[in-house]
Design a protein around this motif. Structure first.
Motif, short mmCIF file in Angstrom:
data_model
loop_
_atom_site.label_atom_id
_atom_site.label_comp_id
_atom_site.label_asym_id
_atom_site.label_seq_id
_atom_site.Cartn_x
_atom_site.Cartn_y
_atom_site.Cartn_z
N ARG A 125 0.00 0.46 56.43
CA ARG A 125 -1.09 1.43 56.53
C ARG A 125 -2.40 0.72 56.19
O ARG A 125 -2.38 -0.32 55.54
CB ARG A 125 -0.86 2.60 55.55
CG ARG A 125 0.33 3.48 55.91
CD ARG A 125 0.55 4.58 54.89
NE ARG A 125 1.12 4.07 53.63
CZ ARG A 125 0.60 4.27 52.44
NH1 ARG A 125 -0.57 4.91 52.32
NH2 ARG A 125 1.17 3.79 51.35
N ASP A 172 4.35 -0.81 52.98
CA ASP A 172 5.34 0.10 52.41
C ASP A 172 6.72 -0.52 52.49
O ASP A 172 7.15 -0.97 53.56
CB ASP A 172 5.33 1.43 53.16
CG ASP A 172 4.04 2.22 52.93
OD1 ASP A 172 3.48 2.10 51.82
OD2 ASP A 172 3.59 2.93 53.85
N THR A 210 8.44 3.08 48.58
CA THR A 210 8.39 4.46 49.05
C THR A 210 9.66 4.83 49.80
O THR A 210 10.41 3.96 50.25
CB THR A 210 7.15 4.65 49.96
OG1 THR A 210 7.03 6.02 50.33
CG2 THR A 210 7.26 3.80 51.21
N SER A 211 9.89 6.12 49.91
CA SER A 211 11.04 6.59 50.67
C SER A 211 10.75 6.46 52.15
O SER A 211 9.61 6.23 52.57
CB SER A 211 11.33 8.06 50.32
OG SER A 211 10.19 8.86 50.59
N ASP A 256 10.56 8.64 54.43
CA ASP A 256 9.59 9.62 54.93
C ASP A 256 8.24 9.50 54.23
O ASP A 256 7.32 10.27 54.49
CB ASP A 256 10.13 11.04 54.76
CG ASP A 256 10.46 11.38 53.31
OD1 ASP A 256 10.11 10.59 52.41
OD2 ASP A 256 11.08 12.44 53.08
N ARG A 257 8.14 8.55 53.31
CA ARG A 257 6.91 8.24 52.58
C ARG A 257 6.41 9.40 51.73
O ARG A 257 5.23 9.50 51.41
CB ARG A 257 5.81 7.80 53.55
CG ARG A 257 6.11 6.45 54.21
CD ARG A 257 5.06 6.03 55.19
NE ARG A 257 5.27 4.66 55.65
CZ ARG A 257 4.67 4.13 56.70
NH1 ARG A 257 3.81 4.84 57.41
NH2 ARG A 257 4.89 2.87 57.04
N LYS A 258 7.35 10.24 51.30
CA LYS A 258 6.99 11.36 50.42
C LYS A 258 7.22 11.05 48.95
O LYS A 258 6.64 11.68 48.07
CB LYS A 258 7.77 12.62 50.82
CG LYS A 258 7.39 13.17 52.19
CD LYS A 258 8.17 14.44 52.50
CE LYS A 258 7.75 15.02 53.86
NZ LYS A 258 8.51 16.27 54.19
N GLN A 259 8.08 10.07 48.68
CA GLN A 259 8.35 9.68 47.31
C GLN A 259 7.89 8.24 47.09
O GLN A 259 8.10 7.38 47.94
CB GLN A 259 9.85 9.79 46.99
CG GLN A 259 10.39 11.21 46.98
CD GLN A 259 11.88 11.22 46.68
OE1 GLN A 259 12.65 10.47 47.26
NE2 GLN A 259 12.28 12.10 45.77
N HIS A 260 7.27 8.01 45.95
CA HIS A 260 6.78 6.67 45.63
C HIS A 260 7.23 6.29 44.23
O HIS A 260 7.33 7.15 43.34
CB HIS A 260 5.25 6.63 45.71
CG HIS A 260 4.69 7.16 46.99
ND1 HIS A 260 4.75 6.47 48.18
CD2 HIS A 260 4.09 8.35 47.28
CE1 HIS A 260 4.20 7.19 49.14
NE2 HIS A 260 3.78 8.35 48.62
N ASP A 292 5.90 5.42 39.07
CA ASP A 292 5.96 6.88 39.19
C ASP A 292 4.61 7.52 38.92
O ASP A 292 4.49 8.56 38.24
CB ASP A 292 7.01 7.45 38.23
CG ASP A 292 8.42 7.01 38.58
OD1 ASP A 292 8.70 6.80 39.77
OD2 ASP A 292 9.24 6.83 37.66
#
Length: 451
Positions: free
Chosen positions: A325, A336, A380-381, A383-387, A420
């Motif tokens: 990104r 990522d 990151t996950s 789906d890039r929702k969790q970091h 986190d």
């Protein structure tokens, strides 16, 4: 001491070299200048028959070890030995200069003998041990006792190495070999020359290995001046023979070294000179610069092209990546990467993971260059929702690492980390690091505070 040209000028030709190959068939892929350069090195002045025998012994031993575990032999033994060999370079050059000065002294004089004894001392102290390490490591590999090249080099002294090799080489060959010029009693005597260890007579040198006890116990070795010269030539031939054998082995195994990317990197790290590494980097930089500076491409096209270059470089290193990104406001590129199984409360596991993330940042900087002032690496996950872990790196400091002005410890210490979403404090104790480097056999890595 006189030799006939037929005794001191090896006569390797292309056909003779090709007969020594175990992996490749011939030298047909080498141009004529490269072939002549190889033959010039193999046929350098020395003891002709001893060179033939030494090279044969070395190649058979190295290939027997290689066939047991090809990747481990090349990556853990053969290529790391090049780093050891590089350290001996200044000593080899100095000894060669001293050998060239022998003609300055009257033949058969005590002054000439004194000069030769000092050459012998330097040969044994600075060259014999590291070159014998290669053979020791090969035999250890064959016997299933090899751990690391550092262990093979430092666990035993030169006398123990000599005794170890004598048993094994004598089972293969009974003529003059790598070990013929070495005498441990002489070596001990000249190490304590100021303590009555050496006596110069009109035509010979008496070496006294003095055991310090009451009364002193003395073991004596008597060499004529001719014998001293012969021993020096034999020791020098040991080094030159190993250089020749390694040259042939490396050429023979060139396809194996280039077969996978990690071995290529290992080769560059251990075997290439700083100048050769710079040339290698420059070729890659030229390609990347054409993309970064292209007038006929907009920023998005450049980002896509360079991202593909990054993904390729990560893939050949077995480094997983979700994507990239870009932030035009912060002038940052973000890489990522997947979240991996990790006990974040275990400092050693966490430190290892942070070091891995730094590798992503370094690669990104090397590919995107100064297009962006910062590099971010985020766990990151998909789906890039969790970091989880985020590392924020200054581009200038990443460039300093690439140029070997800074080290991983600098990037660990100076970069901004979060876990986190909360700041993660990472502080390197450089004072303790310096203390540990003083007791390590390895060279310290570059860093900002290194003197």
């Amino acid at each position: 001491m006189k030799f006939q040209p037929n005794d001191i000028l090896p006569e390797y030709d292309v056909e003779a070299v090709e007969k020594l190959f175990f992996v490749r068939q011939d030298l047909s892929d080498l141009d004529e200048p490269s072939k002549q350069q190889l033959l010039t090195k193999l046929n350098s002045l020395g003891l002709k028959q001893t060179r033939y025998d030494n090279v044969q012994i070395l190649l058979c031993t190295m290939h027997e070890a290689r066939q047991l575990d090809e990747s481990r032999f090349i990556n853990d033994l053969f290529l790391p030995w090049f780093a050891l060999r590089t350290k001996t370079g200044p000593h080899l050059e100095r000894i060669a200069r001293e050998l060239s000065r022998v003609s300055e002294f009257e033949p058969g004089s005590v002054e000439e003998a004194t000069h030769l004894v000092n050459i012998y001392r330097n040969q044994v102290a600075d060259l014999f041990d590291p070159y014998m390490t290669l053979l020791v490591a090969c035999f250890q590999f064959i016997e299933g006792k090899f751990t690391t090249l550092c262990d093979a080099d430092l666990t035993n002294g030169e006398r123990t190495k000599s005794e170890y090799l004598t048993k094994r080489i004598n089972s293969l060959f009974t003529g003059e070999t790598f070990l013929s010029g070495y005498d441990p009693l002489v070596r001990n005597a000249i190490s304590h020359a100021g303590s009555r260890g050496i006596t110069y007579l009109s035509d010979r040198v008496v070496f006294k290995n003095i055991k310090r006890e009451t009364p002193p116990r003395i073991e004596t070795v008597d060499w004529t001046f001719d014998e001293l010269q012969k021993r020096i030539l034999q020791l020098m031939e040991s080094v030159v023979s190993i250089e020749a054998g390694v040259e042939i082995f490396g050429l023979d195994c060139s396809s194996l070294i280039s077969a996978d990317f990690s071995t290529q990197l290992n080769f560059a790290f251990h075997a290439l000179s700083p100048q050769q590494v710079e040339e290698w980097k420059s070729r890659g930089e030229e390609t990347l610069a054409k993309i970064r500076d292209a007038d006929n491409a907009d920023d998005q096209a450049k980002q896509e092209a360079l991202s593909h270059m990054l993904f390729y470089n990560l893939r050949v290193r077995d480094m997983e990546c979700i994507g990239t990104r870009f932030s035009s406001e912060k002038l940052a590129v973000c890489v990522d990467v997947p979240i991996i199984a990790l006990d974040v409360d275990d400092d050693s596991q966490l430190l290892a993971r942070l070091s891995d993330l730094i590798r992503y940042a370094i690669l990104a900087r090397s590919i995107f260059g100064e297009m962006y002032s910062e590099v971010l690496v985020t766990e990151t996950s998909a789906d890039r929702k969790q970091h989880r872990i985020l590392g924020q790196f200054k581009g200038t400091e990443l460039s300093d690492w690439i140029e070997e002005h800074a080290g991983i410890v600098d990037l660990l210490n100076n970069s901004a980390w979060s876990l986190d979403g909360k700041p993660l404090g990472v502080e390197v104790d450089f004072e303790k690091l310096s203390e540990s480097e003083l007791t390590s056999p390895d060279m310290p890595f570059p860093r900002y505070d290194a003197k």
